[in-house]
Design an enzyme around this catalytic site. Structure first.
Site, PDB file in Angstrom:
ATOM      1  N   GLY A  40       0.836  -1.197   0.000  1.00 33.77           N
ATOM      2  CA  GLY A  40       0.000   0.000   0.000  1.00 33.77           C
ATOM      3  C   GLY A  40       0.870   1.246   0.000  1.00 33.77           C
ATOM      4  O   GLY A  40       1.946   1.257  -0.608  1.00 33.77           O
ATOM      5  N   CYS A  41       0.445   2.277   0.683  1.00 36.55           N
ATOM      6  CA  CYS A  41       1.178   3.541   0.727  1.00 36.55           C
ATOM      7  C   CYS A  41       2.630   3.329   1.126  1.00 36.55           C
ATOM      8  O   CYS A  41       2.923   2.813   2.203  1.00 36.55           O
ATOM      9  CB  CYS A  41       0.507   4.482   1.727  1.00 36.55           C
ATOM     10  SG  CYS A  41       1.468   5.962   2.087  1.00 36.55           S
ATOM     11  N   PHE A  42       3.548   3.729   0.260  1.00 40.35           N
ATOM     12  CA  PHE A  42       4.957   3.456   0.573  1.00 40.35           C
ATOM     13  C   PHE A  42       5.491   4.286   1.727  1.00 40.35           C
ATOM     14  O   PHE A  42       6.466   3.905   2.376  1.00 40.35           O
ATOM     15  CB  PHE A  42       5.869   3.544  -0.652  1.00 40.35           C
ATOM     16  CG  PHE A  42       5.764   4.765  -1.530  1.00 40.35           C
ATOM     17  CD1 PHE A  42       5.285   5.989  -1.084  1.00 40.35           C
ATOM     18  CD2 PHE A  42       6.180   4.681  -2.865  1.00 40.35           C
ATOM     19  CE1 PHE A  42       5.233   7.104  -1.914  1.00 40.35           C
ATOM     20  CE2 PHE A  42       6.138   5.783  -3.713  1.00 40.35           C
ATOM     21  CZ  PHE A  42       5.660   7.003  -3.231  1.00 40.35           C
ATOM     22  N   TYR A 196      -2.885  11.384   7.872  1.00 41.92           N
ATOM     23  CA  TYR A 196      -3.288  10.490   6.785  1.00 41.92           C
ATOM     24  C   TYR A 196      -3.396   9.052   7.272  1.00 41.92           C
ATOM     25  O   TYR A 196      -4.379   8.360   7.002  1.00 41.92           O
ATOM     26  CB  TYR A 196      -2.289  10.591   5.628  1.00 41.92           C
ATOM     27  CG  TYR A 196      -2.225   9.333   4.805  1.00 41.92           C
ATOM     28  CD1 TYR A 196      -3.221   9.025   3.881  1.00 41.92           C
ATOM     29  CD2 TYR A 196      -1.195   8.417   4.999  1.00 41.92           C
ATOM     30  CE1 TYR A 196      -3.188   7.839   3.163  1.00 41.92           C
ATOM     31  CE2 TYR A 196      -1.149   7.234   4.280  1.00 41.92           C
ATOM     32  CZ  TYR A 196      -2.140   6.948   3.367  1.00 41.92           C
ATOM     33  OH  TYR A 196      -2.122   5.774   2.665  1.00 41.92           O
TER      34      TYR A 196
END
Length: 219
Positions: A40-42, A196
């Site tokens: 997912g989000c690095f 986030y």
């Protein structure tokens, strides 16, 4: 004559010592290995694995696609086939690849084929990009995760290939102090990352799946 001989002896001893130090440093550098994963989000994967003892560096980037040197915009646009990935450089004398793979599975939702948490789309899917020497360990880690969850693990073990680091803006995002504009107003990158991660529900979902085995919840 004796003084000259003594001086030569000292110089020779110093040269040998310097050579041994240089050889030791070179030998140590040669022992470092890399593991490339997509979770997912690095930003989140980078932040998680840089906390692990034995990990020397985690670099955000892209893997698994067909376009050379893709940009972030190209990858998230869905036209390159790349995953957001992180290349983890580690010292196998301090942490082995089996441990890293176990931590990886327990830091993601490996049952989700459509992305991770609030991030949807192909570039946010999970994967392990294994070298030939890592493939067996990766498959065993996947089987272990599936047995523990009692659910189908969809994270593929793929052949390793080119890894392209993302631009400087995306590196170390989770700890940078530079101010950026967010929907909540100006924030440092570190605070924007935390907001986030919380809003995306990453830790909540991982905790629900893995319970006390979730290694990075709260990261």
């Amino acid at each position: 004559m004796t003084l000259r001989r003594t001086f030569k002896t000292v110089v020779l001893a110093l040269s040998i010592a310097v050579g041994l130090v240089a050889h030791t440093k070179t030998s140590h550098a040669q022992t470092l290995e890399t593991l490339t994963v997509a979770g997912g989000c690095f930003w989140c994967v980078e932040a998680d694995f840089e906390k692990v003892d034995g990990v020397k560096e985690a670099v955000s980037g892209f893997a698994g696609g067909s376009t050379a040197n893709p940009t972030y915009k190209q990858v998230t646009g869905g036209n390159t086939g790349h995953y957001e990935a992180v290349q983890i450089t580690f010292d196998p004398a301090q942490v082995d690849v089996e441990t890293l793979l176990s931590l990886f599975f327990r830091s993601i939702d490996p049952t989700d084929a459509g992305g991770q948490f609030c991030d949807r789309g192909d570039s946010y899917r999970t994967a392990i990009f294994a070298t030939p020497s890592q493939t067996n360990a990766a498959n065993q880690a996947k089987a272990s995760a599936q047995a523990q969850l009692g659910q189908t693990v969809v994270t593929p073990v793929l052949k390793s290939g080119p890894f392209y680091p993302a631009d400087t803006y995306h590196q170390n995002f989770y700890k940078e102090g530079g101010i950026i504009l967010t929907r909540f107003g100006p924030k440092s990158k570190a605070k924007a990352y935390k907001a986030y991660r919380d809003a995306c529900g990453r830790d909540a979902r991982v905790k629900a799946l893995w319970g006390s085995d979730a290694p990075f919840v709260g990261g």
